[in-house]
Design an enzyme around this catalytic site. Structure first.
Site, PDB file in Angstrom:
ATOM      1  N   ARG A 197      31.871  -2.976  18.369  1.00  0.00           N
ATOM      2  CA  ARG A 197      31.839  -3.773  19.600  1.00  0.00           C
ATOM      3  C   ARG A 197      31.223  -5.147  19.356  1.00  0.00           C
ATOM      4  O   ARG A 197      31.632  -6.140  19.965  1.00  0.00           O
ATOM      5  CB  ARG A 197      31.058  -3.022  20.680  1.00  0.00           C
ATOM      6  CG  ARG A 197      31.856  -1.812  21.243  1.00  0.00           C
ATOM      7  CD  ARG A 197      30.910  -0.863  21.959  1.00  0.00           C
ATOM      8  NE  ARG A 197      31.578   0.204  22.684  1.00  0.00           N
ATOM      9  CZ  ARG A 197      32.046   1.340  22.146  1.00  0.00           C
ATOM     10  NH1 ARG A 197      31.965   1.535  20.831  1.00  0.00           N
ATOM     11  NH2 ARG A 197      32.617   2.267  22.894  1.00  0.00           N
ATOM     12  N   GLY A 219      39.381   5.448  14.548  1.00  0.00           N
ATOM     13  CA  GLY A 219      39.861   5.619  15.919  1.00  0.00           C
ATOM     14  C   GLY A 219      39.260   4.574  16.840  1.00  0.00           C
ATOM     15  O   GLY A 219      39.959   3.949  17.643  1.00  0.00           O
ATOM     16  N   ARG A 223      46.339  10.796  15.425  1.00  0.00           N
ATOM     17  CA  ARG A 223      45.499  10.803  16.633  1.00  0.00           C
ATOM     18  C   ARG A 223      46.246  10.284  17.862  1.00  0.00           C
ATOM     19  O   ARG A 223      47.023   9.340  17.770  1.00  0.00           O
ATOM     20  CB  ARG A 223      44.223   9.994  16.363  1.00  0.00           C
ATOM     21  CG  ARG A 223      43.483  10.601  15.180  1.00  0.00           C
ATOM     22  CD  ARG A 223      42.163  10.010  14.952  1.00  0.00           C
ATOM     23  NE  ARG A 223      41.250  10.312  16.031  1.00  0.00           N
ATOM     24  CZ  ARG A 223      40.007   9.868  16.082  1.00  0.00           C
ATOM     25  NH1 ARG A 223      39.555   9.105  15.106  1.00  0.00           N
ATOM     26  NH2 ARG A 223      39.222  10.183  17.080  1.00  0.00           N
ATOM     27  N   GLN A 226      36.057   5.473  24.391  1.00  0.00           N
ATOM     28  CA  GLN A 226      37.078   4.600  23.796  1.00  0.00           C
ATOM     29  C   GLN A 226      38.090   4.184  24.855  1.00  0.00           C
ATOM     30  O   GLN A 226      38.495   3.020  24.917  1.00  0.00           O
ATOM     31  CB  GLN A 226      37.765   5.304  22.630  1.00  0.00           C
ATOM     32  CG  GLN A 226      36.812   5.556  21.472  1.00  0.00           C
ATOM     33  CD  GLN A 226      37.451   6.329  20.335  1.00  0.00           C
ATOM     34  OE1 GLN A 226      38.587   6.792  20.437  1.00  0.00           O
ATOM     35  NE2 GLN A 226      36.713   6.490  19.252  1.00  0.00           N
ATOM     36  N   ASP A 263      30.125  13.710  18.491  1.00  0.00           N
ATOM     37  CA  ASP A 263      30.358  13.628  17.041  1.00  0.00           C
ATOM     38  C   ASP A 263      29.405  14.516  16.243  1.00  0.00           C
ATOM     39  O   ASP A 263      29.507  14.578  15.011  1.00  0.00           O
ATOM     40  CB  ASP A 263      30.201  12.180  16.566  1.00  0.00           C
ATOM     41  CG  ASP A 263      31.321  11.293  17.117  1.00  0.00           C
ATOM     42  OD1 ASP A 263      32.415  11.823  17.370  1.00  0.00           O
ATOM     43  OD2 ASP A 263      31.083  10.084  17.291  1.00  0.00           O
ATOM     44  N   LYS A 297      39.718  14.507  16.932  1.00  0.00           N
ATOM     45  CA  LYS A 297      38.868  13.542  16.214  1.00  0.00           C
ATOM     46  C   LYS A 297      39.526  13.215  14.867  1.00  0.00           C
ATOM     47  O   LYS A 297      40.715  13.401  14.696  1.00  0.00           O
ATOM     48  CB  LYS A 297      37.466  14.122  16.058  1.00  0.00           C
ATOM     49  CG  LYS A 297      36.741  14.285  17.398  1.00  0.00           C
ATOM     50  CD  LYS A 297      36.492  12.940  18.042  1.00  0.00           C
ATOM     51  CE  LYS A 297      35.903  13.073  19.436  1.00  0.00           C
ATOM     52  NZ  LYS A 297      35.845  11.807  20.140  1.00  0.00           N
ATOM     53  N   ARG A 304      38.478  18.987  14.431  1.00  0.00           N
ATOM     54  CA  ARG A 304      37.131  19.363  13.964  1.00  0.00           C
ATOM     55  C   ARG A 304      36.776  20.796  14.291  1.00  0.00           C
ATOM     56  O   ARG A 304      35.978  21.409  13.580  1.00  0.00           O
ATOM     57  CB  ARG A 304      36.077  18.432  14.571  1.00  0.00           C
ATOM     58  CG  ARG A 304      35.964  17.160  13.809  1.00  0.00           C
ATOM     59  CD  ARG A 304      34.739  16.352  14.170  1.00  0.00           C
ATOM     60  NE  ARG A 304      34.804  15.129  13.383  1.00  0.00           N
ATOM     61  CZ  ARG A 304      34.339  13.961  13.758  1.00  0.00           C
ATOM     62  NH1 ARG A 304      33.737  13.828  14.928  1.00  0.00           N
ATOM     63  NH2 ARG A 304      34.446  12.914  12.964  1.00  0.00           N
ATOM     64  N   ARG A 352      32.609  13.316   8.887  1.00  0.00           N
ATOM     65  CA  ARG A 352      31.533  14.161   9.437  1.00  0.00           C
ATOM     66  C   ARG A 352      31.644  15.609   8.957  1.00  0.00           C
ATOM     67  O   ARG A 352      30.638  16.307   8.838  1.00  0.00           O
ATOM     68  CB  ARG A 352      31.485  14.065  10.954  1.00  0.00           C
ATOM     69  CG  ARG A 352      31.251  12.627  11.421  1.00  0.00           C
ATOM     70  CD  ARG A 352      30.640  12.522  12.790  1.00  0.00           C
ATOM     71  NE  ARG A 352      30.822  11.187  13.333  1.00  0.00           N
ATOM     72  CZ  ARG A 352      30.072  10.124  13.029  1.00  0.00           C
ATOM     73  NH1 ARG A 352      29.064  10.244  12.178  1.00  0.00           N
ATOM     74  NH2 ARG A 352      30.319   8.942  13.556  1.00  0.00           N
TER      75      ARG A 352
HETATM   76  C1  S3P Z   1      33.229   6.349  20.295  1.00  0.00           C
HETATM   77  C2  S3P Z   1      33.557   7.277  21.233  1.00  0.00           C
HETATM   78  C3  S3P Z   1      33.800   8.694  20.919  1.00  0.00           C
HETATM   79  C4  S3P Z   1      33.300   9.070  19.533  1.00  0.00           C
HETATM   80  C5  S3P Z   1      33.642   8.036  18.503  1.00  0.00           C
HETATM   81  C6  S3P Z   1      33.045   6.698  18.878  1.00  0.00           C
HETATM   82  C7  S3P Z   1      33.033   4.949  20.716  1.00  0.00           C
HETATM   83  O1  S3P Z   1      35.196   8.935  20.973  1.00  0.00           O
HETATM   84  O2  S3P Z   1      33.809  10.319  19.149  1.00  0.00           O
HETATM   85  O3  S3P Z   1      33.186   8.416  17.238  1.00  0.00           O
HETATM   86  O4  S3P Z   1      32.458   4.160  19.941  1.00  0.00           O
HETATM   87  O5  S3P Z   1      33.433   4.608  21.840  1.00  0.00           O
HETATM   88  P1  S3P Z   1      35.934   9.279  22.369  1.00  0.00           P
HETATM   89  O6  S3P Z   1      35.783   8.106  23.234  1.00  0.00           O
HETATM   90  O7  S3P Z   1      37.363   9.539  22.022  1.00  0.00           O
HETATM   91  O8  S3P Z   1      35.242  10.510  22.872  1.00  0.00           O
END
Ligand code: S3P
Length: 454
Positions: free
Chosen positions: A40, A108, A136, A184, A335, A362, A366, A409
């Site tokens: 970010r 992701g 994904r 996300q 996570d 994920k 997982r 992980r």
């Molecule tokens: C994240 C949100 C999570 C997390 C990922 C990082 C983020 O995913 O699993 O490692 O930085 O916004 P989801 O939003 O799909 O739950």
């Protein structure tokens, strides 16, 4: 200027690694910068005119891919020293159209957040990544972006990468209820909404990590957050703010701290201190769970760093008890379930982790990967629909090769188990560890962990 490029994941041969039972872990460890905030930070740098100085940036492959994508969209980015980065942004509404495919590697978060950025601008971009990223689901991101006016020009089956998105210069202000608890999804909509000529409202039934909202405030945007229902939040963002460049100090990642934390709990006689871990309550579900299980953790020196509370944790080897982990806690430790499953293997009795459906999408499935790893290492467990039940019976036998499925992980969790199991545990591929915790091996070795390349 020093440049760093992410490693390419695909054609390079996998690299096995094993961890063996070791003596007590001792000493201090500063985990790397938070991955979520690092992505970010670069993206806010891109969307802000002027110079954004970042300190403590995680220099893992995932984040380096995001830096490359920000450059392709018009930012000038310089690494000025370890974790010290300077971003000169193009500003909201002034992005360039990338001339090549945006490769996000294993990431992701990087890919999905950047889909939000592209979706809210009049540029066209193709998103791709490694074999894990290509599996994904991206529809959860594309659906709201299409409602805002973006177009999906091409996509692999089921809304997956590689996919091409054409954004809009006038993203429609929408009200969006996120269908899954996902920071996300929320963040992609907020980033697209930054270029919208109106107010965008997002409602999440379960509060998820709020780093995007906090950074929006930090950069001067008009964003209001209020509670919604029992566990949710309502977020209202006024589009087209003039973001003001501000320095960002990235705190230590609780999702990376999770590995030395569990390692110290399960390796007999250990006594370590984890320095400066971010204590954002939407990220500390694992810590709360381990303390409920009987973990001996002393939290001290609570302070503010980069707008987040951080603290030092003294962690001593502990006799853990199995507990029920409610589904409502999942967003705050999403996570951390793989490494919690490892802790649970050493706890007395059953640990039931409920509501793990999101674990299936994920970096790997997982739930399946953890269950298979527990099976290989001789740990009794069951999967009941979306719940994982681990039956702890003291030190697991270990001794077998665990498959990591391109998932960092899974790799780190079973290496941690190998430090305290009866026989060593090997993983098939350590390369993905570089996506989030490039110094994992050396930092744990300083504490006394023993690893050997296969
Ligand atoms: C994240 C949100 C999570 C997390 C990922 C990082 C983020 O995913 O699993 O490692 O930085 O916004 P989801 O939003 O799909 O739950």
């Amino acid at each position: 200027m020093v440049t760093m490029t992410p490693q390419s994941n695909s054609p390079v041969a996998s690299r096995g690694l094993s961890a063996r039972p070791c003596g007590p872990l001792r000493g201090r460890i500063s985990p790397p910068g938070d991955k979520s905030i690092s992505h970010r930070a670069l993206i806010f740098g891109l969307l802000t005119k002027g110079k954004t100085r970042i300190s403590g940036l995680l220099e893992g492959d995932d984040v380096l891919h995001t830096a490359a994508a920000c450059r392709a969209l018009g930012a000038s980015i310089e690494r000025q020293g370890e974790g010290q980065w300077l971003v000169e942004g193009a500003g909201i509404g002034s992005l360039l159209e990338p001339t090549a495919v945006l490769d996000f590697g294993n990431a992701g978060t990087g890919s999905r957040l950047m889909m939000g950025v592209v979706g809210g601008h009049a540029v066209r971009a193709t998103f791709d990544g490694d074999a894990s990223l290509r599996k994904r689901p991206m529809r959860r991101i594309l659906d709201p972006l299409v409602r805002m006016g973006a177009e999906v020009l091409a996509q692999a089956e089921g809304g997956r990468c590689p996919l091409t998105l054409r954004g809009t210069s006038e993203p429609a202000p929408i009200e969006y209820r996120t269908p899954v608890a996902s920071a996300q999804v929320k963040s992609a909509v907020l980033l697209a909404a930054l270029n919208s000529p109106g107010r965008t409202t997002i409602i999440e039934a379960e509060a998820t990590r709020d780093h995007t909202e906090k950074l929006l405030k930090h950069f001067g945007a008009d964003v209001q957050v209020e509670p919604f229902g029992a566990h949710g939040r309502k977020i209202v963002l006024v589009g087209r703010p003039e973001l003001i460049a501000r320095p960002i100090a990235v705190p230590a990642d609780p999702s990376s701290a999770a590995f030395p934390l569990v390692a110290a709990l399960i390796v007999p006689g250990s006594d370590i201190t984890i320095e400066g871990m971010m204590m954002n309550p939407l990220r500390t579900g694992l810590l709360a769970t381990l303390i409920e299980m009987g973990a001996d953790v002393t939290i001290s020196n609570r302070r503010l760093s980069g707008g987040e509370e951080v603290a030092d944790l003294r962690v001593r080897a502990s006799d853990l008890q199995g507990i029920d982990v409610p589904a409502a806690r999942a967003p705050a430790m999403i996570d951390e379930y793989p490494v919690l499953a490892v802790a649970a293997a050493f706890a007395a009795g059953e640990t039931r982790m409920q509501g793990l459906h999101e674990l299936r999408v994920k970096e790997s499935d997982r739930l399946a990967a953890v269950a298979a790893g527990l099976g290989k290492t001789g740990v009794e467990h069951r999967v009941e629909t979306d719940d994982l039940i681990v039956v702890g019976r003291g030190r697991p036998p270990g001794g077998e090769l665990v498959e990591t499925h391109l998932d960092h992980r899974i790799a780190m969790s079973f290496l941690v188990m190998g430090l305290a199991s009866r026989r060593p545990i090997a993983i098939d591929d350590e390369r993905m560890i570089a996506t989030s915790f490039p110094t994992f091996k050396s930092a744990l070795a300083v504490l006394g962990a023993e690893f050997a390349t296969l």
